[in-house]
Scaffold this motif. Structure first.
Motif, PDB file in Angstrom:
ATOM      1  N   ASP A 125     -34.546 -26.662 -34.868  1.00 47.08           N
ATOM      2  CA  ASP A 125     -35.240 -26.735 -36.104  1.00 47.08           C
ATOM      3  C   ASP A 125     -34.522 -25.951 -37.172  1.00 47.08           C
ATOM      4  O   ASP A 125     -34.635 -25.845 -38.560  1.00 47.08           O
ATOM      5  N   PRO A 128     -30.561 -27.966 -38.085  1.00 49.19           N
ATOM      6  CA  PRO A 128     -30.706 -29.528 -37.635  1.00 49.19           C
ATOM      7  C   PRO A 128     -29.618 -30.287 -37.875  1.00 49.19           C
ATOM      8  O   PRO A 128     -29.750 -31.474 -37.243  1.00 49.19           O
ATOM      9  N   LYS A 333     -33.302 -33.063 -28.127  1.00 53.30           N
ATOM     10  CA  LYS A 333     -33.573 -33.096 -29.834  1.00 53.30           C
ATOM     11  C   LYS A 333     -33.854 -34.224 -30.320  1.00 53.30           C
ATOM     12  O   LYS A 333     -34.597 -34.452 -31.100  1.00 53.30           O
ATOM     13  N   PRO A 338     -40.227 -32.950 -34.213  1.00 52.29           N
ATOM     14  CA  PRO A 338     -40.013 -31.373 -34.026  1.00 52.29           C
ATOM     15  C   PRO A 338     -41.202 -30.831 -33.562  1.00 52.29           C
ATOM     16  O   PRO A 338     -41.220 -29.730 -32.688  1.00 52.29           O
ATOM     17  N   VAL A 428     -34.473 -38.128 -36.967  1.00 56.53           N
ATOM     18  CA  VAL A 428     -34.157 -37.740 -35.513  1.00 56.53           C
ATOM     19  C   VAL A 428     -33.864 -38.880 -34.671  1.00 56.53           C
ATOM     20  O   VAL A 428     -34.627 -40.151 -35.171  1.00 56.53           O
TER      21      VAL A 428
END
Length: 441
Positions: A125, A128, A333, A338, A428
């Motif tokens: 986070d 990124p 990730k 998030p 993501v």
């Protein structure tokens, strides 16, 4: 690789990791000496129990802690956990009974089981951009490897001047400094889109993890890493001191070879991962560990164990070890939003340590009962099973991993219940979840 340190928030987090690791390393040395003071010749049993308690805390506490990480401010949570660890370390010099050590270690490791995955989930986070995050992962791997070298050296120097109990004060200082560094920056704290029940929060990370083929493949590679790593970490002392009859300094150099291989991989991986996908890099690392251990088994069976061969093997195993572990954060990730990352990182933390909980005692038992060559062969076979399962569970990467819709996901999937199923595209990379569901229907 050092350019990521230009980001103030990440720089403070990285320094927090480094000082906490140094403090933990000092505690490891002091704990061994404390166990000997309390139990004498039974110190090995005490330390074995301590390591078991550590793994049990990691496996049991991490998923529970991950379930609640999205409900509190991450900075406050991390600072509070650091202060708990500092308080426990401050109490360790005053114990007089073995059971008190067990209680304090459980508290310390429970706090670490909550701290570590939350900390790891915060880094993507803060950074990124995937290229910068990859370099942060390599720096983190380097920090772990350097701690294995620096902490024992620092402890040895301090023990010349003071008693081992004073080392615990270094641990307190490390955790306190980590708390201050974390407190000095603002951290993102993504919140869930809607309230979740206790069951959903507690199991969410595991359900997302086990529903994702690439993460099931990562779990299989965790088995390979723990099998090869246990051979190194558990049996090096027997190989060097027992079979080869070398001095303690030789053991230090043997472990340095493993750490040097890991550091070399961590330095090379950022540029390599810019050009090559994670899967072939990680599979190659696991394959290198297997081939290295098999080669050592063959040479030892044919002509006996030689220190030079052991050093070279541990160097290669360390390289493969880092090649598997360093990219794993990238997979985690990509596989969660998030707000879900703490839970998914906690699932990885718990499941990977469950593998170590199996391979640690297995490695010691094999060496004690059957010797070096059978130990190498069995642990290599276990690592090979990990690769086979990974190949079966984790399909090859495609361009579709970059971005895709989730129209074909089942409506009860954790992501779609919250984010919608019709044409939802993610920045993501929640890539290959859908591939698992035809096999599960």
């Amino acid at each position: 690789m050092l350019d990521v340190l230009s980001d103030r928030t990440y720089r403070h987090l990285f320094l927090a990791q480094v000082v906490a690791l140094l403090g933990t390393g000092l505690a490891t040395v002091a704990l061994g000496l404390l166990a000997y003071d309390l139990a004498g010749d039974g110190a090995a049993m005490v330390l074995g129990t301590v390591f078991t308690i550590k793994m049990v805390a990691y496996v049991g506490i991490a998923p529970i802690a991950g379930a609640f990480a999205d409900r509190v401010n991450r900075r406050r949570l991390l600072v509070a956990l650091d202060l708990v660890r500092a308080a426990v370390a401050l109490a360790l010099p005053f114990v007089t009974e073995v059971w008190q050590v067990y209680v304090l270690i459980f508290l310390l490791q429970s706090a670490s089981a909550a701290f570590t995955p939350t900390f790891q989930a915060t880094i993507p986070d803060v950074l990124p951009d995937e290229a910068r995050y990859t370099r942060a992962l390599s720096l983190s791997r380097l920090a772990y490897d350097l701690e294995n070298i620096i902490s024992p050296t620092l402890a040895a120097l301090l023990l010349v001047l003071m008693s081992y109990n004073t080392l615990f004060l270094g641990t307190v200082a490390g955790f306190a400094a980590s708390a201050l560094l974390v407190f000095s920056v603002m951290l993102p704290s993504p919140q869930a889109a809607e309230p979740r029940g206790i069951y959903d929060r507690t199991t969410r990370g595991l359900r997302i993890y086990l529903a994702t083929p690439r993460l099931r493949g990562l779990l299989a590679l965790n088995l390979s890493v723990s099998a090869a790593g246990a051979m190194v970490l558990v049996n090096s002392v027997v190989l060097v001191r027992g079979l080869l009859g070398l001095p303690e300094s030789a053991l230090a150099w043997t472990m340095f070879a493993f750490g040097a291989g890991s550091m070399a991989a961590a330095l090379l991986l950022p540029r390599l991962l810019d050009r090559i996908p994670d899967r072939p890099v990680m599979l190659s690392g696991a394959g290198l560990m297997i081939l290295s251990l098999l080669g050592l088994a063959g040479v030892t069976a044919a002509s006996g164990l030689h220190w030079g061969g052991l050093l070279f093997t541990w160097l290669l195993v360390g390289f493969g070890y880092s090649a598997v572990l360093t990219p794993s954060g990238r997979l985690l990730k990509r596989s969660a939003h998030p707000e879900d990352r703490p839970a998914v990182f906690a699932a990885q933390f718990a499941l990977s340590h469950a593998c170590w909980l199996v391979t640690y005692p297995l490695s010691g038992w094999l060496m004690t009962q059957f010797g070096s060559v059978p130990s190498l062969v069995v642990l290599t076979a276990l690592a090979g099973i990990g690769i086979v399962v990974c190949l079966l569970q984790w399909p090859g990467e495609t361009a579709g991993e970059i971005e895709h819709t989730h129209d074909d996901l089942p409506p009860d999937h954790p992501h779609l219940r919250e984010h919608g199923a019709m044409g939802h595209k993610h920045a993501v990379i929640i890539d290959d979840l859908h591939r698992s569901w035809p096999m599960r229907s």
